[in-house]
Design a protein around this motif. Structure first.
Motif, mmCIF file in Angstrom:
data_model
loop_
_atom_site.group_PDB
_atom_site.id
_atom_site.type_symbol
_atom_site.label_atom_id
_atom_site.label_comp_id
_atom_site.label_asym_id
_atom_site.label_seq_id
_atom_site.Cartn_x
_atom_site.Cartn_y
_atom_site.Cartn_z
ATOM 1 N N HIS A 26 38.672 39.240 41.830
ATOM 2 C CA HIS A 26 39.268 39.563 40.228
ATOM 3 C C HIS A 26 38.899 40.683 39.714
ATOM 4 N N TRP A 58 41.352 34.895 33.017
ATOM 5 C CA TRP A 58 41.764 35.461 33.547
ATOM 6 C C TRP A 58 42.165 35.309 35.251
ATOM 7 N N LYS A 94 43.577 32.138 36.849
ATOM 8 C CA LYS A 94 44.887 32.049 37.235
ATOM 9 C C LYS A 94 45.704 32.479 37.727
ATOM 10 N N THR A 95 45.362 33.866 37.557
ATOM 11 C CA THR A 95 46.302 35.207 37.955
ATOM 12 C C THR A 95 46.267 35.078 39.118
ATOM 13 N N LEU A 145 45.251 42.710 35.096
ATOM 14 C CA LEU A 145 44.137 42.349 34.386
ATOM 15 C C LEU A 145 43.226 43.115 33.702
ATOM 16 N N THR A 159 47.900 37.920 40.557
ATOM 17 C CA THR A 159 48.640 39.549 40.982
ATOM 18 C C THR A 159 47.458 40.190 40.641
ATOM 19 N N ARG A 160 47.745 41.124 40.857
ATOM 20 C CA ARG A 160 46.380 41.955 40.065
ATOM 21 C C ARG A 160 46.632 43.019 39.008
#
Length: 202
Positions: free
Chosen positions: A79, A29, A31-32, A38, A34-35
């Protein structure tokens, strides 16, 4: 960042010790940037069990997570805090936290509350049926059964959380002082500002 003053509601009685950040949010997870979204990946491996506590209707929308000792150990991935925030967690109560996780949680407006294991045991019991309340100003965790546990918090972190100040907010709050300093620097050391006026005008 929203101010954190009082947090009240059902608390997820998780209680597991030594939960690392890979358990909180698996590496795939990361790679993103943005929050958002998640929360779906939070505790993914544990949620493969259809009876897992995180997907229980009873604890849907719970703002508090009760965890065991050394919560957030392992890698330093921010993250993990993003995932908790996206699933609605505003505070985590545990006997201890990884320093890096605690710092990441703070920067993302999540309160980490340290109380002894005896308090955790009692809160785990109460959380099965009743809400838990956290008062950051008073630095207390209470229950409907007159339980009252106090906790310590760094004064700077408390100030920031109470006022909803992240690093950008802290800088903006000092805007007048920064502008005054820059004006003095232009006056006393004009060569430092050479060319900046043209850039600002552009």
């Amino acid at each position: 960042m929203e101010p954190v003053k009082q947090i009240e509601g059902r608390a997820i009685p998780f209680g597991r010790k030594n939960v690392d950040t890979d358990v909180i949010i698996p590496a795939k997870w990361l790679k993103t940037i943005t929050r958002q979204g998640l929360g779906k990946g939070a505790f993914e491996a544990l949620r493969e069990d259809p009876d897992n506590i995180f997907d229980s209707a009873e604890f849907a929308g719970s703002p508090i997570l009760i965890a065991g000792d050394n919560f957030g150990c392992g890698s330093s991935r921010e993250h993990a805090a993003w995932a908790l925030g996206d699933m609605g967690i505003k505070a985590v109560i545990a006997p201890s936290f990884s320093d890096i996780f605690s710092g990441n949680a703070f920067k993302n407006g999540i309160l980490t509350v340290v109380v002894p294991q005896e308090a955790i045991d009692r809160l785990m019991e109460v959380a099965q049926t009743d809400p838990v309340s956290i008062d950051l100003e008073a630095q207390t965790v209470t229950t409907p059964f007159q339980d009252r546990f106090t906790f310590e918090i760094d004064p700077f972190r408390k100030h920031c959380l109470l006022n909803g100040l992240d690093e950008v907010g802290l800088t903006m709050a000092r805007g007048d002082a920064i502008a005054t300093h820059e004006a003095k620097m232009r006056e006393s050391l004009p060569f430092l500002a050479r060319g900046t006026d043209a850039v600002a005008a552009a």
